[in-house]
Design a protein around this motif. Structure first.
Motif, PDB file in Angstrom:
ATOM      1  N   MET A 160      14.269   6.987 -12.038  1.00  0.00           N
ATOM      2  CA  MET A 160      13.924   5.682 -11.493  1.00  0.00           C
ATOM      3  C   MET A 160      15.204   4.882 -11.235  1.00  0.00           C
ATOM      4  N   THR A 161      15.258   4.208 -10.111  1.00  0.00           N
ATOM      5  CA  THR A 161      16.434   3.425  -9.768  1.00  0.00           C
ATOM      6  C   THR A 161      16.221   1.957 -10.126  1.00  0.00           C
ATOM      7  N   GLU A 162      17.318   1.263 -10.431  1.00  0.00           N
ATOM      8  CA  GLU A 162      17.227  -0.159 -10.727  1.00  0.00           C
ATOM      9  C   GLU A 162      17.047  -0.980  -9.454  1.00  0.00           C
ATOM     10  N   GLN A 163      17.408  -0.413  -8.312  1.00  0.00           N
ATOM     11  CA  GLN A 163      17.316  -1.139  -7.052  1.00  0.00           C
ATOM     12  C   GLN A 163      15.880  -1.125  -6.542  1.00  0.00           C
ATOM     13  N   SER A 164      15.387  -2.267  -6.110  1.00  0.00           N
ATOM     14  CA  SER A 164      14.055  -2.330  -5.538  1.00  0.00           C
ATOM     15  C   SER A 164      14.096  -1.819  -4.107  1.00  0.00           C
ATOM     16  N   LEU A 165      13.199  -0.909  -3.800  1.00  0.00           N
ATOM     17  CA  LEU A 165      13.159  -0.347  -2.451  1.00  0.00           C
ATOM     18  C   LEU A 165      12.234  -1.131  -1.536  1.00  0.00           C
ATOM     19  N   GLY A 166      11.508  -2.066  -2.078  1.00  0.00           N
ATOM     20  CA  GLY A 166      10.520  -2.752  -1.264  1.00  0.00           C
ATOM     21  C   GLY A 166       9.205  -2.009  -1.306  1.00  0.00           C
ATOM     22  N   GLU A 167       8.269  -2.435  -0.494  1.00  0.00           N
ATOM     23  CA  GLU A 167       6.929  -1.857  -0.514  1.00  0.00           C
ATOM     24  C   GLU A 167       6.709  -0.992   0.720  1.00  0.00           C
ATOM     25  N   GLY A 168       6.129   0.185   0.501  1.00  0.00           N
ATOM     26  CA  GLY A 168       5.729   1.029   1.609  1.00  0.00           C
ATOM     27  C   GLY A 168       4.358   0.610   2.116  1.00  0.00           C
ATOM     28  N   VAL A 169       3.865   1.318   3.101  1.00  0.00           N
ATOM     29  CA  VAL A 169       2.523   1.052   3.627  1.00  0.00           C
ATOM     30  C   VAL A 169       1.684   2.317   3.456  1.00  0.00           C
ATOM     31  N   PRO A 170       0.383   2.169   3.261  1.00  0.00           N
ATOM     32  CA  PRO A 170      -0.462   3.358   3.103  1.00  0.00           C
ATOM     33  C   PRO A 170      -0.608   4.109   4.412  1.00  0.00           C
ATOM     34  N   GLY A 171      -0.761   5.413   4.310  1.00  0.00           N
ATOM     35  CA  GLY A 171      -1.010   6.223   5.495  1.00  0.00           C
ATOM     36  C   GLY A 171      -2.500   6.362   5.756  1.00  0.00           C
ATOM     37  N   HIS A 172      -2.825   7.178   6.766  1.00  0.00           N
ATOM     38  CA  HIS A 172      -4.230   7.408   7.111  1.00  0.00           C
ATOM     39  C   HIS A 172      -4.837   8.429   6.153  1.00  0.00           C
ATOM     40  N   ARG A 173      -4.202   9.573   6.010  1.00  0.00           N
ATOM     41  CA  ARG A 173      -4.638  10.583   5.048  1.00  0.00           C
ATOM     42  C   ARG A 173      -3.584  10.844   3.981  1.00  0.00           C
ATOM     43  N   ALA A 174      -2.409  10.260   4.162  1.00  0.00           N
ATOM     44  CA  ALA A 174      -1.325  10.400   3.196  1.00  0.00           C
ATOM     45  C   ALA A 174      -1.220   9.124   2.370  1.00  0.00           C
ATOM     46  N   ARG A 175      -0.569   9.234   1.221  1.00  0.00           N
ATOM     47  CA  ARG A 175      -0.353   8.036   0.407  1.00  0.00           C
ATOM     48  C   ARG A 175       0.549   7.049   1.135  1.00  0.00           C
ATOM     49  N   ALA A 176       1.552   7.568   1.852  1.00  0.00           N
ATOM     50  CA  ALA A 176       2.524   6.714   2.531  1.00  0.00           C
ATOM     51  C   ALA A 176       2.396   6.878   4.037  1.00  0.00           C
ATOM     52  N   GLY A 177       2.703   5.805   4.769  1.00  0.00           N
ATOM     53  CA  GLY A 177       2.617   5.852   6.217  1.00  0.00           C
ATOM     54  C   GLY A 177       3.802   5.183   6.881  1.00  0.00           C
ATOM     55  N   GLY A 223      14.313   8.365   8.866  1.00  0.00           N
ATOM     56  CA  GLY A 223      14.314   8.611   7.440  1.00  0.00           C
ATOM     57  C   GLY A 223      13.539   7.582   6.644  1.00  0.00           C
ATOM     58  N   PHE A 224      13.125   8.013   5.444  1.00  0.00           N
ATOM     59  CA  PHE A 224      12.360   7.191   4.520  1.00  0.00           C
ATOM     60  C   PHE A 224      12.855   7.496   3.107  1.00  0.00           C
ATOM     61  N   VAL A 225      12.601   6.601   2.171  1.00  0.00           N
ATOM     62  CA  VAL A 225      13.076   6.803   0.806  1.00  0.00           C
ATOM     63  C   VAL A 225      12.005   6.360  -0.179  1.00  0.00           C
ATOM     64  N   ALA A 226      11.905   7.115  -1.288  1.00  0.00           N
ATOM     65  CA  ALA A 226      10.950   6.798  -2.341  1.00  0.00           C
ATOM     66  C   ALA A 226      11.574   7.129  -3.692  1.00  0.00           C
ATOM     67  N   GLU A 227      10.984   6.589  -4.747  1.00  0.00           N
ATOM     68  CA  GLU A 227      11.473   6.845  -6.088  1.00  0.00           C
ATOM     69  C   GLU A 227      10.887   8.111  -6.692  1.00  0.00           C
ATOM     70  N   GLU A 228       9.847   8.649  -6.078  1.00  0.00           N
ATOM     71  CA  GLU A 228       9.240   9.912  -6.487  1.00  0.00           C
ATOM     72  C   GLU A 228       8.938  10.712  -5.235  1.00  0.00           C
ATOM     73  N   LEU A 229       8.865  12.035  -5.383  1.00  0.00           N
ATOM     74  CA  LEU A 229       8.604  12.862  -4.210  1.00  0.00           C
ATOM     75  C   LEU A 229       7.312  12.450  -3.520  1.00  0.00           C
ATOM     76  N   ARG A 230       6.288  12.201  -4.306  1.00  0.00           N
ATOM     77  CA  ARG A 230       5.006  11.803  -3.725  1.00  0.00           C
ATOM     78  C   ARG A 230       4.780  10.300  -3.905  1.00  0.00           C
ATOM     79  N   GLY A 231       5.853   9.541  -3.761  1.00  0.00           N
ATOM     80  CA  GLY A 231       5.803   8.113  -3.969  1.00  0.00           C
ATOM     81  C   GLY A 231       5.523   7.320  -2.710  1.00  0.00           C
ATOM     82  N   ASP A 232       5.804   6.029  -2.791  1.00  0.00           N
ATOM     83  CA  ASP A 232       5.590   5.104  -1.673  1.00  0.00           C
ATOM     84  C   ASP A 232       6.867   5.039  -0.843  1.00  0.00           C
ATOM     85  N   TYR A 233       6.872   5.710   0.294  1.00  0.00           N
ATOM     86  CA  TYR A 233       8.075   5.794   1.113  1.00  0.00           C
ATOM     87  C   TYR A 233       8.297   4.520   1.923  1.00  0.00           C
ATOM     88  N   VAL A 234       9.544   4.081   1.922  1.00  0.00           N
ATOM     89  CA  VAL A 234       9.984   2.903   2.660  1.00  0.00           C
ATOM     90  C   VAL A 234      10.908   3.377   3.781  1.00  0.00           C
TER      91      VAL A 234
END
Length: 436
Positions: free
Chosen positions: A1-18, A307-318
């Motif tokens: 886990m990183t100390e830096q806030s990545l902000g909030e991702g958005v939900p996808g249609h069938r994926a967790r992240a979009g 490109g996109f970035v998340a704190e976990e592989l299946r996380g909320d991508y920003v």
């Protein structure tokens, strides 16, 4: 886990992240995202073939493998006397090797009996026991008389590298169909209403945090007619690209189970090509390539690396840089490079691509076909382009330099100092920092 806030991702249609329309609507060229102009290399190292989508032999941890002093890569190739626009119909995977990361040699076609009518892009694993696995796209049905466009994800095992007397990659290879779309998580060809159908580009990744083994790939998310996705706009629903993922329950490179998509772009983009992960500083950087013509109506993207970035592989991508844009071509050379692939080197992320069409500034790549065949041949690079250097921190990236064509640094190789002003001058007048 990183100390830096990545902000909030958005939900996808069938994926967790979009990837949302609002995010993609912020795409614009900047000094931090536009690569320098590319010129033909003074020496075409492999003149006998067209070379385009390329991937490097990697270790399980994602680092580039260096086997007894050799770097190894694999590329889609076709005879260099073939009209470039026809190359995808006869694509063959070849192996290339180098003992200095700059001068490369042709080891020839990898397979004699691959699956599919032709082979499209994938990835390669150098496993802990010295085995080589290739993952690729089998395009077209075996034995069909006419060219077909169905796509399956295939793995080939049994490869070995021999370096006692020069360099050799040999089998015997065994080819295994690994994945087909299920029609629920991932669209089948007969379900597609889009311009291009995709189920391809497998990329092996072992998560350094969990030890779990994954296969990423490009796909499309099914969007049934009448769905409320995109506000029910049927035109936008045909733009349904996704980054698919499968898990190996045992870690066996030839055993996979489909899971829900990692990220999708319903209503935004139809083609999220060659997805791959760079893990650094405790973050998961998801990179992919896409074209300007695969963005949905109302959005203006480019042929570029996104490109996109998340704190976990299946996380909320920003999305990186707010919009997702990481590296694109100059406005006056919009198709000079394509099929970018990122990899870590010391404190930087390096990005290789192939040299596509130069001295061409048409509004679409389709306009190439209107040129005389001699001009289509002359303007096609058909070789690896310069390697772009990126500074990556949190959700921001910036281009800080570039290396020469085919320069893939060896482990521990120190890179020259960067000079941002040279890059800017290189865009406008000379070869700048590309060091021919």
């Amino acid at each position: 886990m990183t100390e830096q806030s990545l902000g909030e991702g958005v939900p996808g249609h069938r994926a967790r992240a979009g990837w949302s329309r609002e995010q993609a609507g912020a795409i614009e060229r900047t000094d931090d995202t536009v690569a320098p102009i590319v010129y033909p290399p003074e020496d075409d190292q492999i003149p006998e073939v067209h070379i385009w989508d390329t991937w490097f032999l990697r270790n399980r941890d994602g680092t580039l493998a260096e086997v007894d002093g050799y770097r190894v890569c694999f590329s889609l190739t076709a005879p260099s006397d073939l009209l470039p626009g026809k190359r995808h119909d006869v694509a063959t995977i070849r192996c290339f090797y180098s003992d200095d990361g700059k001068n490369w040699h042709n080891a020839g076609p990898v397979f004699e009996d691959a699956l599919g009518q032709r082979q499209w892009a994938g990835s390669a694993l150098y496993d802990d026991d010295g085995s080589v696995y290739l993952f690729y796209t089998a395009a077209g049905e075996d034995g069909a008389e006419d060219l077909t466009y169905g796509q399956r994800i295939v793995g080939a095992g049994g490869g070995r590298l021999h370096t006692d007397d020069g360099f050799e990659l040999s089998g015997p290879w065994t080819h295994h169909e690994l994945l087909r779309p299920d029609g629920e998580r991932y669209e089948r060809e007969e379900q597609s209403r889009a311009m291009i159908y995709t189920f391809r580009d497998p990329w092996f990744f072992e998560d350094p945090e969990t030890g779990e083994t994954w296969l990423l790939f490009e796909a499309n998310s099914p969007v049934p007619e009448g769905s409320d996705a995109c506000g029910g706009d049927a035109e936008l629903q045909g733009f349904n690209g996704s980054v698919g993922i499968a898990r190996s329950p045992s870690g066996d490179p030839l055993e996979w189970e489909l899971e829900d998509p990692l990220l999708d772009a319903v209503g935004v983009n139809q083609e999220l090509e060659r997805p791959h992960i760079v893990y650094r500083d405790g973050l998961y950087y998801l990179f992919l390539s896409s074209h300007l013509h695969t963005f949905a109506p109302g959005l203006d993207g480019f042929d570029a690396l996104y490109g996109f970035v998340a704190e976990e592989l299946r996380g909320d991508y920003v999305p990186l840089n707010d919009s997702g844009l990481v590296v694109t071509n100059p406005e006056n050379a919009p198709f000079q490079s394509y099929s970018w692939m990122a990899f870590p080197h010391d404190d930087e992320v390096l990005v290789q691509s192939f040299f596509n069409y130069y001295e061409f500034a048409g509004e679409t790549l389709d306009e190439i076909a209107h040129l005389p065949e001699s001009e289509q041949m002359r303007r096609f690079g058909g070789t690896l382009g310069p390697t772009v250097r990126l500074d990556v921190e949190g959700t921001r990236t910036r281009i800080i330099g570039a290396l020469g064509h085919w320069h893939i640094p060896m482990a521990g190789e120190a890179l020259p100092p960067t000079d941002r002003e040279l890059i800017r001058r290189g865009r406008a007048s000379d070869r700048g920092s590309y060091g021919q």
